[in-house]
Design a protein around this motif. Sequence first.
Motif, PDB file in Angstrom:
ATOM      1  N   UNK A   1       0.817  -1.224   0.000  1.00  0.00           N
ATOM      2  CA  UNK A   1       0.000   0.000   0.000  1.00  0.00           C
ATOM      3  C   UNK A   1       0.850   1.274   0.000  1.00  0.00           C
ATOM      4  N   UNK A   2       1.899   1.263  -0.800  1.00  0.00           N
ATOM      5  CA  UNK A   2       2.728   2.448  -0.985  1.00  0.00           C
ATOM      6  C   UNK A   2       2.227   3.161  -2.233  1.00  0.00           C
ATOM      7  N   UNK A   3       1.293   4.095  -2.028  1.00  0.00           N
ATOM      8  CA  UNK A   3       0.650   4.754  -3.162  1.00  0.00           C
ATOM      9  C   UNK A   3       1.641   5.616  -3.949  1.00  0.00           C
ATOM     10  N   UNK A   4       2.547   6.216  -3.220  1.00  0.00           N
ATOM     11  CA  UNK A   4       3.535   7.083  -3.859  1.00  0.00           C
ATOM     12  C   UNK A   4       4.344   6.302  -4.898  1.00  0.00           C
ATOM     13  N   UNK A   5       4.916   5.167  -4.496  1.00  0.00           N
ATOM     14  CA  UNK A   5       5.746   4.387  -5.409  1.00  0.00           C
ATOM     15  C   UNK A   5       4.897   3.617  -6.422  1.00  0.00           C
ATOM     16  N   UNK A   6       3.657   3.316  -6.068  1.00  0.00           N
ATOM     17  CA  UNK A   6       2.745   2.706  -7.041  1.00  0.00           C
ATOM     18  C   UNK A   6       2.562   3.641  -8.233  1.00  0.00           C
ATOM     19  N   UNK A   7       2.404   4.927  -7.924  1.00  0.00           N
ATOM     20  CA  UNK A   7       2.247   5.898  -9.000  1.00  0.00           C
ATOM     21  C   UNK A   7       3.456   5.937  -9.918  1.00  0.00           C
ATOM     22  N   UNK A   8       4.657   5.921  -9.321  1.00  0.00           N
ATOM     23  CA  UNK A   8       5.865   5.960 -10.140  1.00  0.00           C
ATOM     24  C   UNK A   8       6.036   4.681 -10.960  1.00  0.00           C
ATOM     25  N   UNK A   9       5.687   3.545 -10.373  1.00  0.00           N
ATOM     26  CA  UNK A   9       5.793   2.287 -11.132  1.00  0.00           C
ATOM     27  C   UNK A   9       4.855   2.315 -12.339  1.00  0.00           C
ATOM     28  N   UNK A  10       3.650   2.836 -12.147  1.00  0.00           N
ATOM     29  CA  UNK A  10       2.710   2.951 -13.263  1.00  0.00           C
ATOM     30  C   UNK A  10       3.270   3.871 -14.347  1.00  0.00           C
TER      31      UNK A  10
ATOM     32  N   UNK B   1      -1.615   3.751 -18.493  1.00  0.00           N
ATOM     33  CA  UNK B   1      -0.774   3.734 -17.285  1.00  0.00           C
ATOM     34  C   UNK B   1      -0.514   5.150 -16.772  1.00  0.00           C
ATOM     35  N   UNK B   2      -0.266   6.088 -17.684  1.00  0.00           N
ATOM     36  CA  UNK B   2       0.025   7.454 -17.261  1.00  0.00           C
ATOM     37  C   UNK B   2      -1.203   8.115 -16.635  1.00  0.00           C
ATOM     38  N   UNK B   3      -2.388   7.797 -17.134  1.00  0.00           N
ATOM     39  CA  UNK B   3      -3.613   8.329 -16.527  1.00  0.00           C
ATOM     40  C   UNK B   3      -3.794   7.788 -15.114  1.00  0.00           C
ATOM     41  N   UNK B   4      -3.490   6.502 -14.918  1.00  0.00           N
ATOM     42  CA  UNK B   4      -3.560   5.925 -13.570  1.00  0.00           C
ATOM     43  C   UNK B   4      -2.562   6.617 -12.639  1.00  0.00           C
ATOM     44  N   UNK B   5      -1.362   6.890 -13.161  1.00  0.00           N
ATOM     45  CA  UNK B   5      -0.367   7.592 -12.358  1.00  0.00           C
ATOM     46  C   UNK B   5      -0.865   8.986 -11.993  1.00  0.00           C
ATOM     47  N   UNK B   6      -1.472   9.679 -12.947  1.00  0.00           N
ATOM     48  CA  UNK B   6      -1.940  11.047 -12.703  1.00  0.00           C
ATOM     49  C   UNK B   6      -2.996  11.075 -11.604  1.00  0.00           C
ATOM     50  N   UNK B   7      -3.905  10.115 -11.621  1.00  0.00           N
ATOM     51  CA  UNK B   7      -4.961  10.048 -10.597  1.00  0.00           C
ATOM     52  C   UNK B   7      -4.336   9.885  -9.213  1.00  0.00           C
ATOM     53  N   UNK B   8      -3.385   8.960  -9.099  1.00  0.00           N
ATOM     54  CA  UNK B   8      -2.756   8.705  -7.791  1.00  0.00           C
ATOM     55  C   UNK B   8      -1.971   9.925  -7.322  1.00  0.00           C
TER      56      UNK B   8
ATOM     57  N   UNK C   1      -1.197  14.213  -3.626  1.00  0.00           N
ATOM     58  CA  UNK C   1      -0.526  15.518  -3.731  1.00  0.00           C
ATOM     59  C   UNK C   1       0.992  15.379  -3.952  1.00  0.00           C
ATOM     60  N   UNK C   2       1.356  14.437  -4.817  1.00  0.00           N
ATOM     61  CA  UNK C   2       2.754  14.266  -5.215  1.00  0.00           C
ATOM     62  C   UNK C   2       2.970  15.131  -6.458  1.00  0.00           C
ATOM     63  N   UNK C   3       3.477  16.342  -6.250  1.00  0.00           N
ATOM     64  CA  UNK C   3       3.589  17.296  -7.347  1.00  0.00           C
ATOM     65  C   UNK C   3       4.626  16.835  -8.388  1.00  0.00           C
ATOM     66  N   UNK C   4       5.702  16.264  -7.917  1.00  0.00           N
ATOM     67  CA  UNK C   4       6.710  15.786  -8.858  1.00  0.00           C
ATOM     68  C   UNK C   4       6.138  14.672  -9.734  1.00  0.00           C
ATOM     69  N   UNK C   5       5.438  13.739  -9.096  1.00  0.00           N
ATOM     70  CA  UNK C   5       4.818  12.659  -9.852  1.00  0.00           C
ATOM     71  C   UNK C   5       3.746  13.164 -10.800  1.00  0.00           C
TER      72      UNK C   5
END
Length: 777
Positions: free
Chosen positions: A167-176, A195-202, A207-211
Amino acid sequence: MKPAPKQIKSSKRKVRRFLLPLAFCLLPTTVCLTSHSPLPAIAQTIDARKAEADRLFHQGKQQYQTSQFQTALNSLQQALQIYRAIKNRYMEGWALSGLGSTYHSLGNHTQAIEYSQQQLIITREIKDREGEGAALNNLGRSYRSLGNYAKAIEYWQQALQIYRAIKNRYMEGWALGNLGVAYDSLGNHTQAIEYSQQQLIITREIKDREGEGAALNNLGDAYNSLSNYAQAIEYGQQSLAILRQIKDREGEGAVLGNLGIAYGYLGNESQAIEYIQQGLAIFREVKNREGEGHALNNLGVTFLKAGNPTEAEKMLMDSIQVWESMRQLLGSNDANKISIFEGQAHTYRTLQQVRVAQKNPIAALEIAERGRARAFVDLLTQRLSPSSANLVVAAAPNQDQIRQIAKAQNATLVQYSIIYDTFEIQGKHTSRESALYIWVIQPTGEITFRQVDLKPLWQQHKVSLANLIIGNQEFLAVRSRSSLGFAQRQPDLPTLHQLLIDPIANLLPKDPNAHVIFIPQGSLFQVPFPALQDTNGTYLIQKHTILTAPSIQVLDLTRQQQQKLASQPTSGRGNALVLGNPTMPQVSLSPGKQKKALSPLPAAEAEARAIAPLLNTQALIGAQGTKAAITQKMPQASIIHLATHGLLDDVHGLGSAIALAPSGKDDGLLTAAEIFDMKLQASLVVLSACNTGEGRITGDGVIGLSRSLISAGVPSVIVSLWAVPDAPTAELMTAFYNNLQKQPNKAQALRQAMLTTMKTHPQPRDWAAFTLIGEAE
């Protein structure tokens, strides 16, 4: 480490674009702990040493974040030594992660992979799931930088599963996001957008601005690939605003480059140049060599399109210098050099266009030679001379050295280069073959240039050169030593002759015994040159003695191999090794299919029995031809002839194999990977089997059995380009060795064998599959 923000991928005009840069993500929390209760002296010492290691660790992290990569390496190496000394496996893993990321940023992907693999072992051993995910992510990042997107996806999918499990949402976003980049690089833009849309949602949710900036950039890049430039620019501008706000300089450089590409496609070269130059300045500031190389390439392409070849040449030469410095960091790792070059070859092709546009085709030949078979050249140079053991990148030949090689070979060299351009077709920019460059180098050293327009092929006939070649091969395939089904009609060999031979026919020698050495590129490696047919119906082999080679410089190196063999005493070499129709192993001819024994080859057995007396040896037949027996005899054999089944691996190349009898625990398959590690003394190896000259076609040539044999020390290799028919092949090979007894010129012996076989088997599929690579004598 934090995932790879966006990386490089092909654009429609063979330029590259980027993901956001990698941020340094080690341990997400402070790890320096201090006890307030009395501790034994040894514990106090361990705590003190751990505190020092933690200080060095975080110092290294800060140095990395400010692009002080060399000092970061020093800090992290010191931290690693202390963690190992005090047996802190957890932090040892994270220090390895930091070193892997730093080496990645320096472009040293071999070292990056080594450290990430060490981290992966530790994290799995101590069950550190977070660290395991980081190691997998970093491995994916390194393989993506090497152009091995399939392997990158494999690692990133594993990382994604771990991040979701913990349940590491931050790194899940980067993996996507990383998976989106890899699929975009493979041309699957729909999957990339998903995949990029899924990353954008997360990223917006947490509130991961870099991601968020990375996801927007990735979406812009995917829409660039789909020729939706307005959408690409919109996403790019949103990404740019975020990355500037959070002061992510490396990410900013990547987005500026992508915006430049979009404006370039829209025909606004001045705006494109402005954006790419801004990105280039940032990449140089943060010392991102990979980003710098691609920005320079993109500037070269854009300046060429804008009608400024002088500035284009400067940018492309600077880009090539970056690429070659990066390949040097890979040391002697052949596989990684091959892989990384796939993402760099476009720069060499574009510079050839520039030099031809400048009416300097001989300088273009130098670049054509500099941009092919480089890993192969490095490998052969290292293996030929102990004094070159520390060499990592061999110098490419200049035009004077190219002339000398042609003179030494006493042959006419014909070098091809396929050039690509981007065309707007049905509203989309598509990369297509636009021209074929041909250089003919005479034995006297004279160099002549010809150019063929390939656009009519796909504009009028709706076929590419590559598809034309593949179609010819499919027509030539017959039920044979690979049981591939019958050809339905004759191939279109005259069209290939018209494209490849007609423009240079008057430059080829009139003496049919004079050697012509073809040096193909890309799909041209699959061309059966002996079977090319002119308008009178005459085959090329009827007029010329033909050889092939992956590059002019490889020819020079195979000649050195031959001379080295000739200078050694023959007492150390054994008899010829002749194999025919071994007891066949069981193989699965397609994934998921049950293994079945390959069919026996009675004509191959007759072939071996006929050839063996000519070579003063006994043929190994049936159960005698075990993998164990053959591999034991190969290093001492003077000539090696293997008549059996061949298995083609055109995905990885090194899985291509020769079928032998299984024994003990082996499967009976002798692979290109196994041959690659051998040391052979044979002056000639003949693989009388199907598809033995094929494999994975790369910028380095064909990765397969022929390359492995030459790498193992063999100067002359005869291999096949398709599934050869059993009986005619036996006739051809018997004729070849009979000719070789009378005339020790392998190329002329093969030509005469083809002419003889042609009389009884007139179809080219029966006699034209074999090609001699390397030396004729």
